[in-house]
Design a protein around this motif. Structure first.
Motif, PDB file in Angstrom:
ATOM      1  N   GLU A 813       0.828  -1.209   0.000  1.00  0.00           N
ATOM      2  CA  GLU A 813       0.000   0.000   0.000  1.00  0.00           C
ATOM      3  C   GLU A 813       0.863   1.261   0.000  1.00  0.00           C
ATOM      4  O   GLU A 813       0.565   2.258   0.661  1.00  0.00           O
ATOM      5  N   GLY A 814       1.970   1.180  -0.770  1.00  0.00           N
ATOM      6  CA  GLY A 814       2.804   2.351  -0.989  1.00  0.00           C
ATOM      7  C   GLY A 814       3.813   2.647   0.093  1.00  0.00           C
ATOM      8  O   GLY A 814       4.578   3.617  -0.028  1.00  0.00           O
ATOM      9  N   LEU A 815       3.856   1.853   1.145  1.00  0.00           N
ATOM     10  CA  LEU A 815       4.778   2.105   2.249  1.00  0.00           C
ATOM     11  C   LEU A 815       5.515   0.822   2.624  1.00  0.00           C
ATOM     12  O   LEU A 815       4.989  -0.280   2.452  1.00  0.00           O
ATOM     13  N   ALA A 816       6.740   0.997   3.158  1.00  0.00           N
ATOM     14  CA  ALA A 816       7.527  -0.137   3.621  1.00  0.00           C
ATOM     15  C   ALA A 816       8.089   0.179   4.999  1.00  0.00           C
ATOM     16  O   ALA A 816       8.565   1.296   5.250  1.00  0.00           O
ATOM     17  N   ALA A 817       8.018  -0.802   5.890  1.00  0.00           N
ATOM     18  CA  ALA A 817       8.597  -0.635   7.224  1.00  0.00           C
ATOM     19  C   ALA A 817      10.110  -0.744   7.122  1.00  0.00           C
ATOM     20  O   ALA A 817      10.641  -1.675   6.513  1.00  0.00           O
ATOM     21  N   GLY A 848      -5.393  -0.322   4.886  1.00  0.00           N
ATOM     22  CA  GLY A 848      -5.229   1.012   5.442  1.00  0.00           C
ATOM     23  C   GLY A 848      -4.636   1.091   6.831  1.00  0.00           C
ATOM     24  O   GLY A 848      -4.442   2.194   7.351  1.00  0.00           O
ATOM     25  N   LEU A 849      -4.316  -0.043   7.438  1.00  0.00           N
ATOM     26  CA  LEU A 849      -3.758  -0.032   8.790  1.00  0.00           C
ATOM     27  C   LEU A 849      -2.564  -0.986   8.865  1.00  0.00           C
ATOM     28  O   LEU A 849      -2.497  -1.967   8.123  1.00  0.00           O
ATOM     29  N   ALA A 850      -1.647  -0.676   9.790  1.00  0.00           N
ATOM     30  CA  ALA A 850      -0.479  -1.538  10.003  1.00  0.00           C
ATOM     31  C   ALA A 850      -0.301  -1.787  11.489  1.00  0.00           C
ATOM     32  O   ALA A 850      -0.415  -0.863  12.299  1.00  0.00           O
ATOM     33  N   PRO A 851       0.000  -3.027  11.887  1.00  0.00           N
ATOM     34  CA  PRO A 851       0.270  -3.306  13.307  1.00  0.00           C
ATOM     35  C   PRO A 851       1.657  -2.797  13.697  1.00  0.00           C
ATOM     36  O   PRO A 851       2.632  -2.992  12.964  1.00  0.00           O
ATOM     37  N   VAL A 852       1.733  -2.142  14.844  1.00  0.00           N
ATOM     38  CA  VAL A 852       3.007  -1.645  15.349  1.00  0.00           C
ATOM     39  C   VAL A 852       3.112  -1.978  16.834  1.00  0.00           C
ATOM     40  O   VAL A 852       2.101  -2.107  17.526  1.00  0.00           O
ATOM     41  N   GLY A 859      -0.562  -2.058  18.670  1.00  0.00           N
ATOM     42  CA  GLY A 859      -1.712  -1.287  18.226  1.00  0.00           C
ATOM     43  C   GLY A 859      -1.648  -1.137  16.714  1.00  0.00           C
ATOM     44  O   GLY A 859      -0.883  -1.849  16.041  1.00  0.00           O
ATOM     45  N   TYR A 860      -2.397  -0.184  16.162  1.00  0.00           N
ATOM     46  CA  TYR A 860      -2.448  -0.009  14.708  1.00  0.00           C
ATOM     47  C   TYR A 860      -2.350   1.468  14.359  1.00  0.00           C
ATOM     48  O   TYR A 860      -2.918   2.332  15.053  1.00  0.00           O
ATOM     49  N   ILE A 861      -1.613   1.747  13.265  1.00  0.00           N
ATOM     50  CA  ILE A 861      -1.506   3.112  12.767  1.00  0.00           C
ATOM     51  C   ILE A 861      -2.115   3.199  11.375  1.00  0.00           C
ATOM     52  O   ILE A 861      -2.262   2.189  10.681  1.00  0.00           O
ATOM     53  N   ASN A 862      -2.451   4.436  10.967  1.00  0.00           N
ATOM     54  CA  ASN A 862      -2.907   4.679   9.605  1.00  0.00           C
ATOM     55  C   ASN A 862      -1.732   5.196   8.762  1.00  0.00           C
ATOM     56  O   ASN A 862      -0.622   5.387   9.290  1.00  0.00           O
ATOM     57  N   PRO A 863      -1.911   5.425   7.467  1.00  0.00           N
ATOM     58  CA  PRO A 863      -0.780   5.835   6.614  1.00  0.00           C
ATOM     59  C   PRO A 863      -0.154   7.170   6.973  1.00  0.00           C
ATOM     60  O   PRO A 863       0.936   7.486   6.468  1.00  0.00           O
ATOM     61  N   LEU A 867      -1.809   6.791  15.574  1.00  0.00           N
ATOM     62  CA  LEU A 867      -2.334   5.599  16.225  1.00  0.00           C
ATOM     63  C   LEU A 867      -3.853   5.677  16.244  1.00  0.00           C
ATOM     64  O   LEU A 867      -4.433   6.514  16.928  1.00  0.00           O
ATOM     65  N   VAL A 868      -4.489   4.826  15.467  1.00  0.00           N
ATOM     66  CA  VAL A 868      -5.951   4.817  15.429  1.00  0.00           C
ATOM     67  C   VAL A 868      -6.512   3.742  16.361  1.00  0.00           C
ATOM     68  O   VAL A 868      -7.681   3.795  16.734  1.00  0.00           O
ATOM     69  N   ILE A 869      -5.704   2.767  16.712  1.00  0.00           N
ATOM     70  CA  ILE A 869      -6.070   1.765  17.717  1.00  0.00           C
ATOM     71  C   ILE A 869      -4.896   1.697  18.684  1.00  0.00           C
ATOM     72  O   ILE A 869      -3.799   1.276  18.317  1.00  0.00           O
ATOM     73  N   GLU A 870      -5.107   2.143  19.898  1.00  0.00           N
ATOM     74  CA  GLU A 870      -4.030   2.288  20.868  1.00  0.00           C
ATOM     75  C   GLU A 870      -3.363   0.938  21.172  1.00  0.00           C
ATOM     76  O   GLU A 870      -4.021  -0.108  21.170  1.00  0.00           O
ATOM     77  N   PRO A 871      -2.052   0.963  21.432  1.00  0.00           N
ATOM     78  CA  PRO A 871      -1.365  -0.277  21.807  1.00  0.00           C
ATOM     79  C   PRO A 871      -1.956  -0.870  23.083  1.00  0.00           C
ATOM     80  O   PRO A 871      -1.953  -0.233  24.135  1.00  0.00           O
ATOM     81  N   GLN A 872      -2.473  -2.093  22.975  1.00  0.00           N
ATOM     82  CA  GLN A 872      -3.132  -2.739  24.111  1.00  0.00           C
ATOM     83  C   GLN A 872      -3.103  -4.261  24.007  1.00  0.00           C
ATOM     84  O   GLN A 872      -3.515  -4.951  24.927  1.00  0.00           O
ATOM     85  N   PHE A 873      -2.580  -4.777  22.890  1.00  0.00           N
ATOM     86  CA  PHE A 873      -2.650  -6.204  22.631  1.00  0.00           C
ATOM     87  C   PHE A 873      -1.286  -6.863  22.845  1.00  0.00           C
ATOM     88  O   PHE A 873      -0.239  -6.253  22.636  1.00  0.00           O
ATOM     89  N   ASN A 874      -1.311  -8.129  23.232  1.00  0.00           N
ATOM     90  CA  ASN A 874      -0.068  -8.882  23.403  1.00  0.00           C
ATOM     91  C   ASN A 874       0.553  -9.265  22.062  1.00  0.00           C
ATOM     92  O   ASN A 874       1.761  -9.465  21.969  1.00  0.00           O
ATOM     93  N   ALA A 875      -0.268  -9.401  21.044  1.00  0.00           N
ATOM     94  CA  ALA A 875       0.200  -9.694  19.689  1.00  0.00           C
ATOM     95  C   ALA A 875      -0.883  -9.242  18.724  1.00  0.00           C
ATOM     96  O   ALA A 875      -2.053  -9.085  19.117  1.00  0.00           O
ATOM     97  N   ALA A 876      -0.504  -9.009  17.477  1.00  0.00           N
ATOM     98  CA  ALA A 876      -1.471  -8.509  16.495  1.00  0.00           C
ATOM     99  C   ALA A 876      -1.069  -8.939  15.097  1.00  0.00           C
ATOM    100  O   ALA A 876       0.127  -9.016  14.780  1.00  0.00           O
TER     101      ALA A 876
END
Length: 937
Positions: A813-817, A848-852, A859-863, A867-876
């Motif tokens: 989606e046009g981006l690379a980590a 449209g979202l990437a796990p970080v 959590g998840y960020i947008n392009p 942070l559109v979904i705050e970091p709260q998970f043990n894995a994603a």
């Protein structure tokens, strides 16, 4: 009357209780009744609404789970006397952990058991871990969650996750403190045993289950099919959970472009017995369990082999030393009589040798009675040995002293020596090899058969197979004439037409033209591949031995690409003829071989040939000992000496030197170790097939390892080297790569030596190997590494983003980590860091979202990097079909793109959604859930 015990008198297992015919639990009652877990009353009633006592429930558990493992010592309850009818069952299930009793040391056997106690007992006895955070799931599934006792909340949450709970008639009301009825208990036990029978609308959370958890492994759906595993066999199911290809496959890959790769035992002639649209997972599971005991012994060995890494590791194998000698019928008296044979064999054993290579095919005749030769040219055996069988005599003598015998097919594709073709070509003139002038191919006075002619190949292979079928031998050996052909050959009409059909041009007039040379050498390598497979198909324990001319001279002069033979695992041991008459020259050949031609893994298979006699020449004792000692210094674990008579000259001078020094201690010939270092286990007992969605055979590739098709190409491996085939099964490249990836966007990453490059779909190298690391192409770019920095190239190998990153992932989606100074951010296709490097770990963008990851939470960020979904998970995991799998504490669930938990975390392991379904694991079993939420996003 208790539920458990003997079946009521006069009632068959097919009876239907009069008072259960319209009961909601009738199928569960029938399931347990037929298994003699529960019984009815003498009046043929079941009374499904009557309560169940704790003693009765203990008796049922004892019947339902007879193999439960004890986890504690026996508890003697004060209110359960020894003569109580349920005393044995109560003791057994208590030891297994189903019950603990009350704090005052009582069991209260006659007390009706509440539903909550029954569920807690099941969770405890089945050893499910109690949910440490039960509140969310209890509130999600039960309107009366507040009435669940505190002590039971973790167990009830776990029971819910395991689909043990059955709530009739209102699925959202647990009624935990209500006494369990006989019908309810039957339903609970049915669920715990994973049996059909419970109406799914009464199982909390079951509306999301598309395919019941029954499988040992499961993969995502592609093209309406998913591979699943029952026991140790794979099959394919459709989206209803019905097997369309039954679980009888040893290996299976997902479908791609309507084709799937499978591997199965060769005794399954076709998949007609494997295909079925009416084979349920439950019946397959039952069949698997019933057949397991019978097949365990056979499977144990095959599974052991298949679980090993494809590349043998000689460091993990027992070492062996090979001390061999060639026995000729030229300039030798050994074969002249059985006495001579016995004396020679005894002498070799006393000298310290452990294997002999006796000639059996020489100058158009065999040294054993050959039916094939009799039928082909009317000559059963070399006339000098008429009435005898020298090979059988030698084998018998060798057995007495523990020497291995590997027959040596010395002449290979040579028909005769200085006889204008000899008896073979006199009978079969069309078998002659031809030079560019059309003359009989002759080199160094040897006349040659056409090694490319299928009839000639069948004949030579027939001689080999004849020997291995009729004699107790350790292996077979070819040499500098098998497989071989002087490079001046190949100009016969048949071979020329074959070349023209492939390349649409005449063969080069220069016999040493590199492409023409390699093409013919590859044909001989193909023959050796065929030879290897046919030999081990008859006897997989036989050693395949070759003694070619040294590389590259043997390739240029006799089309012997013995480097390809080693790389493709077509020899178990190879004896390059390093024939030199002084130690310095011999040492140079050994050094070139070890340093430039053989990798460390292959080194244990290389056993050089040493010339000890030729005409009037005989090696000195000092040079022979020095050569052998140098072999060991360079990691070469043996040698074969040419030839026997050299050992006997000058009063056995060489033999005495060997016996007193390097061969002083005897060493047995270890064929098992040699075979374990090779690839026979990948070539016998099972085969690869490409099949369509209904199990029909498409092609049957003959390689050690094969992959699924991507972009109509598949990577394959023979021995140590990779190549690529098209959908007809034809190689589009040579087997020349040390690593190979699947094609993506028309290019595939390959590795030669330590460097990576890229091929196109025609198999041509479009970006030469030059990178220390590389990724596949995605969105027109590939990440590559030079030194310790990563950058990006385009499809013609031009730098688009210069090396500057510590780590780099592929574009999505046009981006690379990318990683800088230990942190991850994202760059665009111009190399601009559009999302700063602030994250500990980062995944690819999807929907449209990437796990970080920040610290220990995901959590998840947008392009834009927000942070559109705050970091709260043990894995994603990345999003797919509107949902992403996330892990909360010990369990996995799914969220939508707003971060809402739409599927509560209740699974032990999950995969992403595909085709509307996602594989999930509950306990030890995999099933599938459906996506009920994608359309509502």
């Amino acid at each position: 009357m208790q539920l458990s015990g003997s079946i009521a008198s006069g009632m068959s297992t097919n009876s239907i209780f009069a008072d259960t015919q319209t009961h909601w639990a009738k199928d569960s009652i029938h399931q347990l009744f037929t298994r003699q877990i529960i019984s009815g009353y003498p009046d043929r009633s079941f009374r499904p609404n009557n309560p169940v006592t704790r003693a009765e429930f203990a008796a049922i558990l004892n019947k339902a789970f007879p193999q439960a493992t004890p986890v504690r010592d026996t508890i003697n309850f004060g209110d359960v006397p020894a003569n109580h009818w349920a005393n044995p069952a109560i003791k057994t299930v208590t030891r297994a952990g189903f019950f603990s009793g009350y704090p005052n040391g009582t069991f209260q056997p006659n007390q009706p058991i509440p539903r909550v106690q029954a569920l807690v007992a099941l969770v405890s006895g089945l050893q499910y871990a109690r949910d440490p955070n039960p509140t969310p799931i209890l509130q999600q599934y039960y309107d009366d969650a507040a009435t669940i006792p505190n002590y039971a909340q973790g167990a009830i949450a776990t029971a819910t996750r395991q689909f043990l709970v059955v709530n009739y008639p209102e699925v959202k009301r647990l009624h935990p403190n209500r006494n369990a009825t006989r019908g309810e208990v039957a339903a609970l036990i049915t669920q715990a045993l994973r049996l059909p029978g419970v109406p799914r609308q009464y199982v909390p959370g079951w509306d999301i289950i598309a395919i019941e958890p029954l499988f040992d492994e499961a993969d995502s759906f592609t093209q309406g099919r998913a591979r699943v595993k029952l026991g140790d066999k794979w099959g394919y199911i459709d989206k209803t959970g019905t097997f369309v290809i039954n679980p009888q496959l040893d290996e299976a890959e997902p479908f791609s472009a309507g084709i799937a790769l499978v591997r199965l035992k060769q005794n399954i002639a076709d998949l007609s017995g494997v295909r079925s649209r009416h084979f349920s997972a439950r019946s397959a599971l039952a069949l698997t369990n019933s057949q397991k005991a019978e097949s365990n012994k056979v499977e144990e060995y095959n599974n052991y082999l298949d679980e090993q890494d494809l590349t043998p590791n000689p460091n993990q194998l027992p070492s062996t030393e090979i001390r061999g000698v060639w026995l000729t019928n030229t300039d030798s008296q050994v074969f002249n009589s059985p006495k001579n044979i016995a004396e020679a064999i005894e002498f070799l054993a006393e000298t310290g040798f452990n294997v002999v290579f006796p000639v059996v095919w020489n100058n158009g005749a065999t040294l054993y009675p050959s039916r094939l030769m009799r039928d082909t040219v009317g000559l059963e055996i070399d006339p000098r040995f008429t009435g005898r069988d020298p090979l059988a005599e030698l084998i018998q003598a060798a057995k007495k002293v523990g020497l291995a015998v590997i027959p040596w097919f010395e002449y290979g594709f040579a028909s005769s020596y200085n006889q204008k073709g000899g008896r073979l070509l006199a009978q079969k003139p069309n078998w002659a090899a031809r030079d560019i002038q059309g003359n009989l191919l002759t080199k160094n006075n040897f006349e040659w058969l056409n090694a490319f002619d299928p009839q000639v190949q069948d004949f030579v292979l027939g001689l080999i197979l004849e020997v291995i079928r009729n004699y107790d031998i350790a292996g077979i050996q070819g040499d500098d004439r098998l497989p071989a052909l002087p490079s001046e050959g190949g100009y016969d009409t048949q071979t020329v037409q074959r070349y023209m059909q492939q390349f649409n041009r005449e063969p080069p007039s220069n016999p040493k033209d590199a492409q023409w040379l390699q093409w013919r050498a590859d044909l001989l390598t193909d023959f050796l591949t065929r030879l290897y497979r046919q030999v081990v198909a008859i006897n997989p324990e036989l050693v395949i031995s070759m003694a070619p001319s040294p590389y590259p001279w043997g390739l240029q002069e006799y089309l012997q690409d013995n480097q390809a033979w080693r790389n493709q695992g077509l020899v178990d041991i190879i004896h390059p003829q390093l024939y030199r008459r002084d130690f310095t020259s011999y040492k140079q050949l050994v050094d070139r071989l070890v340093n430039d031609q053989v990798n460390p893994v292959q080194l244990s298979t290389v056993i050089p040939g040493i010339l000890i006699k030729s005409g009037s020449y005989r090696i000195s004792s000092e040079d022979l000992i020095q050569a052998i000692e140098y072999n060991r210094d360079r990691g070469l674990s043996g040698e074969v000496l040419f030839f026997y008579e050299g050992l006997r000259q000058d009063n056995d001078t060489l033999a005495k030197a060997l016996r007193s020094r390097v061969y002083a201690q005897s060493v047995p010939f270890n064929a098992t170790s040699l075979k374990a270092q090779g690839f026979t286990h990948r070539r016998v007992g099972a085969e690869y097939r490409y099949i369509d969605r209904f199990g029909n055979l498409i092609t049957q590739p003959q390689f050690d390892w094969v992959d699924s098709f991507q972009e109509e190409r598949a990577r394959v491996r023979m021995g140590y080297k990779w190549g690529y085939i098209n959908q007809t099964g034809q190689l589009i490249t040579r087997l020349a790569f040390d690593q190979a990836d699947q094609f993506a966007e028309g290019l595939a990453r390959v590795k030669i030596g330590s460097l990576y490059g890229y091929l196109d779909l025609s198999g041509q190298s479009v970006i030469l190997p030059q990178f220390d690391q590389a990724t596949r192409f995605s969105q027109g770019l590939a990440a590559v590494k030079v030194g310790d920095q990563w950058g990006y190239i385009n499809k013609i190998g031009q730098w688009v983003i210069p090396t500057q990153f510590d780590q780099a992932q592929f574009f999505s989606e046009g981006l690379a980590a990318v990683q800088l100074a230990g942190k991850y951010g994202y760059c665009d296709s111009r190399g601009q860091l559009v999302i700063p490097a602030n994250f500990d770990t980062a995944g690819s963008f999807a929907q449209g979202l990437a796990p970080v990851q920040l610290r220990d939470r995901w959590g998840y960020i947008n392009p834009t990097g927000n942070l559109v979904i705050e970091p709260q998970f043990n894995a994603a995991q990345p999003f797919s079909q509107g949902l992403a799998a996330v892990k909360i504490e010990s369990f996995w669930g799914y969220i939508n793109q707003k971060g809402d938990q739409v599927i509560s975390p209740e699974f032990d392991q999950v995969k992403s959604f595909s085709d509307g379904l996602a594989p999930i694991r509950m306990g030890k079993r995999w099933g599938y859930i459906r996506n009920l939420f994608e359309k509502s996003q």
